[in-house]
Every structure is written in C-alpha cells, then in structure tokens.
Scaffold this motif. Structure first.
Motif, PDB file in Angstrom:
ATOM      1  N   LYS A 171       8.175  -1.936   5.973  1.00  0.00           N
ATOM      2  CA  LYS A 171       7.916  -2.254   7.373  1.00  0.00           C
ATOM      3  C   LYS A 171       6.516  -1.820   7.782  1.00  0.00           C
ATOM      4  O   LYS A 171       5.755  -2.589   8.409  1.00  0.00           O
ATOM      5  CB  LYS A 171       8.957  -1.572   8.261  1.00  0.00           C
ATOM      6  N   LYS A 172       6.146  -0.590   7.435  1.00  0.00           N
ATOM      7  CA  LYS A 172       4.846  -0.063   7.834  1.00  0.00           C
ATOM      8  C   LYS A 172       3.701  -0.755   7.090  1.00  0.00           C
ATOM      9  O   LYS A 172       2.619  -0.983   7.654  1.00  0.00           O
ATOM     10  CB  LYS A 172       4.806   1.452   7.604  1.00  0.00           C
ATOM     11  N   ALA A 173       3.940  -1.109   5.828  1.00  0.00           N
ATOM     12  CA  ALA A 173       2.917  -1.823   5.064  1.00  0.00           C
ATOM     13  C   ALA A 173       2.672  -3.207   5.663  1.00  0.00           C
ATOM     14  O   ALA A 173       1.521  -3.656   5.778  1.00  0.00           O
ATOM     15  CB  ALA A 173       3.335  -1.947   3.604  1.00  0.00           C
ATOM     16  N   LEU A 174       3.730  -3.883   6.049  1.00  0.00           N
ATOM     17  CA  LEU A 174       3.584  -5.197   6.681  1.00  0.00           C
ATOM     18  C   LEU A 174       2.841  -5.090   8.006  1.00  0.00           C
ATOM     19  O   LEU A 174       2.014  -5.944   8.345  1.00  0.00           O
ATOM     20  CB  LEU A 174       4.955  -5.839   6.887  1.00  0.00           C
ATOM     21  N   GLU A 175       3.124  -4.031   8.764  1.00  0.00           N
ATOM     22  CA  GLU A 175       2.419  -3.834  10.030  1.00  0.00           C
ATOM     23  C   GLU A 175       0.923  -3.611   9.796  1.00  0.00           C
ATOM     24  O   GLU A 175       0.081  -4.156  10.523  1.00  0.00           O
ATOM     25  CB  GLU A 175       3.022  -2.652  10.780  1.00  0.00           C
ATOM     26  N   LEU A 176       0.596  -2.828   8.776  1.00  0.00           N
ATOM     27  CA  LEU A 176      -0.816  -2.636   8.453  1.00  0.00           C
ATOM     28  C   LEU A 176      -1.462  -3.952   8.048  1.00  0.00           C
ATOM     29  O   LEU A 176      -2.590  -4.260   8.466  1.00  0.00           O
ATOM     30  CB  LEU A 176      -0.960  -1.625   7.310  1.00  0.00           C
ATOM     31  N   GLN A 177      -0.769  -4.711   7.234  1.00  0.00           N
ATOM     32  CA  GLN A 177      -1.306  -5.993   6.771  1.00  0.00           C
ATOM     33  C   GLN A 177      -1.552  -6.945   7.943  1.00  0.00           C
ATOM     34  O   GLN A 177      -2.547  -7.672   7.985  1.00  0.00           O
ATOM     35  CB  GLN A 177      -0.339  -6.626   5.770  1.00  0.00           C
ATOM     36  N   GLN A 178      -0.638  -6.941   8.904  1.00  0.00           N
ATOM     37  CA  GLN A 178      -0.747  -7.850  10.043  1.00  0.00           C
ATOM     38  C   GLN A 178      -1.782  -7.398  11.065  1.00  0.00           C
ATOM     39  O   GLN A 178      -2.407  -8.227  11.740  1.00  0.00           O
ATOM     40  CB  GLN A 178       0.624  -7.993  10.706  1.00  0.00           C
ATOM     41  N   ASN A 179      -1.971  -6.080  11.182  1.00  0.00           N
ATOM     42  CA  ASN A 179      -2.853  -5.537  12.215  1.00  0.00           C
ATOM     43  C   ASN A 179      -4.253  -5.198  11.721  1.00  0.00           C
ATOM     44  O   ASN A 179      -5.110  -4.799  12.509  1.00  0.00           O
ATOM     45  CB  ASN A 179      -2.222  -4.293  12.839  1.00  0.00           C
ATOM     46  N   SER A 180      -4.479  -5.320  10.426  1.00  0.00           N
ATOM     47  CA  SER A 180      -5.788  -5.019   9.857  1.00  0.00           C
ATOM     48  C   SER A 180      -6.090  -6.027   8.759  1.00  0.00           C
ATOM     49  O   SER A 180      -5.183  -6.465   8.045  1.00  0.00           O
ATOM     50  CB  SER A 180      -5.814  -3.600   9.270  1.00  0.00           C
ATOM     51  N   ASP A 181      -7.355  -6.402   8.646  1.00  0.00           N
ATOM     52  CA  ASP A 181      -7.723  -7.302   7.548  1.00  0.00           C
ATOM     53  C   ASP A 181      -8.216  -6.532   6.332  1.00  0.00           C
ATOM     54  O   ASP A 181      -8.706  -7.116   5.369  1.00  0.00           O
ATOM     55  CB  ASP A 181      -8.765  -8.323   7.996  1.00  0.00           C
ATOM     56  N   ARG A 182      -8.074  -5.203   6.367  1.00  0.00           N
ATOM     57  CA  ARG A 182      -8.490  -4.406   5.211  1.00  0.00           C
ATOM     58  C   ARG A 182      -7.478  -4.535   4.074  1.00  0.00           C
ATOM     59  O   ARG A 182      -6.281  -4.698   4.306  1.00  0.00           O
ATOM     60  CB  ARG A 182      -8.651  -2.933   5.597  1.00  0.00           C
ATOM     61  N   ALA A 183      -7.966  -4.432   2.837  1.00  0.00           N
ATOM     62  CA  ALA A 183      -7.084  -4.415   1.675  1.00  0.00           C
ATOM     63  C   ALA A 183      -6.240  -3.150   1.691  1.00  0.00           C
ATOM     64  O   ALA A 183      -6.635  -2.127   2.267  1.00  0.00           O
ATOM     65  CB  ALA A 183      -7.905  -4.496   0.391  1.00  0.00           C
ATOM     66  N   LEU A 184      -5.077  -3.205   1.039  1.00  0.00           N
ATOM     67  CA  LEU A 184      -4.129  -2.093   1.059  1.00  0.00           C
ATOM     68  C   LEU A 184      -3.935  -1.522  -0.339  1.00  0.00           C
ATOM     69  O   LEU A 184      -3.729  -2.257  -1.305  1.00  0.00           O
ATOM     70  CB  LEU A 184      -2.779  -2.559   1.609  1.00  0.00           C
ATOM     71  N   VAL A 185      -3.957  -0.190  -0.416  1.00  0.00           N
ATOM     72  CA  VAL A 185      -3.732   0.537  -1.659  1.00  0.00           C
ATOM     73  C   VAL A 185      -2.466   1.368  -1.530  1.00  0.00           C
ATOM     74  O   VAL A 185      -2.207   1.970  -0.487  1.00  0.00           O
ATOM     75  CB  VAL A 185      -4.909   1.487  -1.976  1.00  0.00           C
ATOM     76  N   ILE A 186      -1.668   1.409  -2.591  1.00  0.00           N
ATOM     77  CA  ILE A 186      -0.595   2.394  -2.683  1.00  0.00           C
ATOM     78  C   ILE A 186      -0.816   3.208  -3.947  1.00  0.00           C
ATOM     79  O   ILE A 186      -1.071   2.658  -5.028  1.00  0.00           O
ATOM     80  CB  ILE A 186       0.807   1.752  -2.670  1.00  0.00           C
ATOM     81  N   GLU A 187      -0.771   4.527  -3.802  1.00  0.00           N
ATOM     82  CA  GLU A 187      -0.981   5.431  -4.938  1.00  0.00           C
ATOM     83  C   GLU A 187       0.354   5.788  -5.574  1.00  0.00           C
ATOM     84  O   GLU A 187       1.268   6.245  -4.882  1.00  0.00           O
ATOM     85  CB  GLU A 187      -1.697   6.701  -4.478  1.00  0.00           C
ATOM     86  N   CYS A 188       0.442   5.583  -6.871  1.00  0.00           N
ATOM     87  CA  CYS A 188       1.700   5.857  -7.574  1.00  0.00           C
ATOM     88  C   CYS A 188       1.569   6.873  -8.695  1.00  0.00           C
ATOM     89  O   CYS A 188       2.563   7.189  -9.345  1.00  0.00           O
ATOM     90  CB  CYS A 188       2.274   4.548  -8.127  1.00  0.00           C
TER      91      CYS A 188
END
Length: 413
Positions: free
Chosen positions: A184-201
């Motif tokens: 949910k939060k990742a989708l919100e970031l994607q929709q509200n920002s045009d910046r690329a998204l990183v997840i650290e694993c």
C-alpha cells in the motif's frame, strides 16, 4: 524525462536527458546525521526534522526540500514508514546536535559517555564509544562454533546489530499487516512521486557469516571448514529466498530496484580468491538473482565495497545489474578501466566523488573539478547513476556537498 524514467533509462544503458542522481536511497549512498544537520544549517533550513533512520551508521533520512534542492531521482520505500512525530524522539549526537531516533531504538548511555545497545533479551550487541559516530557489533552468536542445526537461526540473527536494528521498513516486518502495508505504501509513493523506488533486502552471504561467526573466524572457515560454511550458506539462502518471495509478491511490480549487500573486498583485493568465490558463493547468489528476475520487474543492485575488480565478471554472470559504491580508491578500481571493460554490462551507481580525501578535504572548486572528470568518464552511453563513494561522512563540509551536486547539474547535460 521524469526521475523514474531517467533512472531506468540509465540502467538500460541509454543516455537520459541528464545524469540521474541519488542521495539516501540506500544505507550505503546516504549522509550522516551530523553532516546533514550542518548542511541544513548552511542552507538556512530551520524547519523539518533530522531523523536518523539508519541507527547503526547514524544516517539521516533526506527530506523533500533537500531531495528537491539537489534534484534527487530515487528514494527508498522505507521512508513511507515511521512518518508520524510519535514514531520519533529527540537525542543528542556525539557533536552535541539534537536529532531524532526511532522510538524502537533506545540505547543506554553509560558512565563515560558510551552508548550501549541491547537485544530483546538483554544481551549487549552493539556499542558506540564517546565521540564516535557509528555502532560497532560486539556480540557474535556463533563465535564458539557452528550449531548442530539451525532451528534457532532467527534468534541468533536478532542478536546481530545489523539485523536487530534495521533501517525502515524492516523494523515493522513483524507486524501482522506488514506486507499489505508495504504494498500500500509503495503504491502511494509511486503515485505521489515520479522518483524511482528502491527496496533494500540485504541477502548477504559472506557478511552474514561474518556477523554470526566473526569475520576472522569465518574467513578462515572458508578454507578450513568449507562444509560447515556451505551448510550455513544453504540455510541463509533458504531464509533469503523466503523473504524475497514475500518482497516480490508485495512490491515486485512496484519497486524499480532491489538492493543486495555483500562487502567482498578490501582496499587491496577481494576477501577470497576468485575461484573460491565461484565455488562457494556465486551459485547461491545466482539462485537469488534468478528468483528476483523470474518473479518481479526489479533491477538488482549489489553494494560491495573495496577492490572487487576480479569478481565483477562472476557477479555479472550471477545476475547483478548495478554496482555500488565503486570505491575508486581501492586497488584495481580505476574507473576508466571499469567503464571500458564493464560499461556495457552493468550500471555504476557511485564513483562520482571520492569520500576519503576529496569530498571531505578538498576545496569546493577542487570537488567540482573532480566530479567533472568522473562524469566525463562514466556518463557516456548511460549506465551511470551519480552518487558519491559510499556515505557522506560527518567530516564533510556543507560547501563541498553543495559543490558536488552543483557540479552534476552543470556538467551532466
């Protein structure tokens, strides 16, 4: 191009409209709380919060005003967690600056100014002496030897500082609705920002062995007890794949980059002979890379410090697409050579400014000249995301940080 398009174009070895830029999207491409606080003061930014999201390394989470000021193109999904004031409390850093720690991290100030950090069961697992800026691991669960079975490996991991005190979002991973919230939060970031998204694993193999067994022991074990090492690595891979399955299901179609981490080099050479890496570690890394590529659209970034030149072909074959931090001060890590030999196969996420002697000690004009040279070498043909070599440390003057990012804007078109 927007920021996400710019990052993805460069990863796909196409020259974007300008060089994409990172600050703080990973725990190895960020800025210390002390340097961040000083930067804000220099820029006359007296609002907002200096929040230490990576408590082990004492790194600040860059705020929107800073991201916009330096045209940053990529952010970490973890910033969508711990967003309320109640999630933080004030504490004093070693230089006297007041910052905010997450409420779940409560180190104990001991006599003499040392901070100690304890596991849930009261075991001392990390410490930071007076005046220091980093928590050192002091407890190693398997230092006396390998267990007969790994039924309790999760309990052991909870006594390793890097796993006990993770950066967001992983401190929330035990909450019953974590994976739903992550999506949910990742989708919100994607929709509200045009910046690329990183997840650290993470997904470390060598480093996890070092954390559990202690580095000197584990490196010797690779040669003297390889069966025990491989037995542990198989358990770690099973654990990592279980986590990657959940990550791919939750955000594999949302995150643009997944970041693995395994420091494989010293200043002089890899921590082991390449043939040993190929035999013991490479097949297991390949399994994890294959899983990510089969079950997500995420590009795979590997953080590995030091001299890893001799291992780069194997890491590429294993499935790594992006390398960070490109430690040009290490032996055999000349960027002209790296760009010539590997520039068509990988993306260099870093190498933009030497943090050991340039960013912290040079004049602003010297910083700009250095950055200009790095850009001229790294930018042609894409495959380059600008970032300094590892984190901006506490001793870096704000004038040099500004000079570095101004140089990227000036010379990247």
């Amino acid at each position: 191009m927007n920021s996400r398009e710019r990052i993805l174009a460069s990863i796909n070895h196409k020259e974007p409209d300008r060089i994409p830029i990172d600050l703080g999207s990973t725990t190895s491409s960020g800025i210390s709380g002390i340097a961040y606080k000083r930067l804000k003061k220099y820029l006359s930014i007296d609002k907002g919060h200096t929040r230490i999201y990576d408590v082990v390394q004492q790194q600040a989470q860059p705020e929107e005003e800073i991201l916009d000021r330096f045209n940053i193109d990529v952010i970490n999904i973890g910033r969508a967690f711990g967003t309320e004031d109640k999630d933080w409390y004030e504490i004093k850093l070693s230089n006297g600056d007041i910052v905010e720690f997450p409420t779940w991290f409560k180190p104990v100030l001991e006599e003499g100014g040392r901070y100690n950090a304890y596991s849930e069961d009261g075991t001392l697992i990390a410490t930071m002496p007076e005046g220091a800026t980093y928590y050192d691991q002091v407890y190693y669960p398997y230092i006396e030897g390998y267990p007969e079975d790994y039924t309790n490996i999760e309990q052991a991991m909870k006594k390793v500082s890097w796993f006990a005190f993770p950066a967001n979002p992983w401190m929330y991973a035990n909450e019953p609705d974590f994976w739903e919230n992550l999506r949910k939060k990742a989708l919100e970031l994607q929709q509200n920002s045009d910046r690329a998204l990183v997840i650290e694993c993470g997904c470390s193999l060598l480093e996890s062995g070092n954390y559990l067994r202690r580095m000197d022991n584990f490196l010797m074990d690779i040669y003297t007890e390889p069966d025990e090492v491989e037995r542990l690595l198989d358990v770690l891979v099973e654990r990592h794949l279980s986590m990657l399955e959940k990550v791919c299901k939750a955000v594999g179609d949302v995150a643009d980059i997944v970041r693995f981490c395994d420091d494989l080099g010293t200043d002089l050479a890899p921590l082991m002979a390449p043939e040993i890496y190929r035999k013991i570690f490479k097949p297991r890394l390949t399994m994890m890379c294959d899983y990510v590529k089969k079950h997500s659209k995420m590009h795979i970034l590997m953080h590995s410090c030091g001299s890893i030149y001799k291992l780069i072909p194997d890491l590429i074959e294993a499935g790594i697409e992006i390398f960070n931090p490109i430690q040009t001060t290490a032996n055999e890590m000349d960027i002209v050579r790296l760009k010539k030999e590997f520039g068509k196969d990988i993306t260099f996420w870093g190498g933009g400014c030497n943090t050991r002697s340039i960013l912290n000690r040079a004049t602003p004009e010297e910083v700009k000249d250095y950055v200009k040279r790095q850009i001229e070498i790294m930018a042609p043909g894409g495959g380059f995301v600008f970032n300094q070599e590892h984190n901006i440390m506490p001793d870096v003057p704000p004038e040099n940080i500004i000079a570095m990012y101004d140089a990227v804007q000036e010379f990247s078109y």
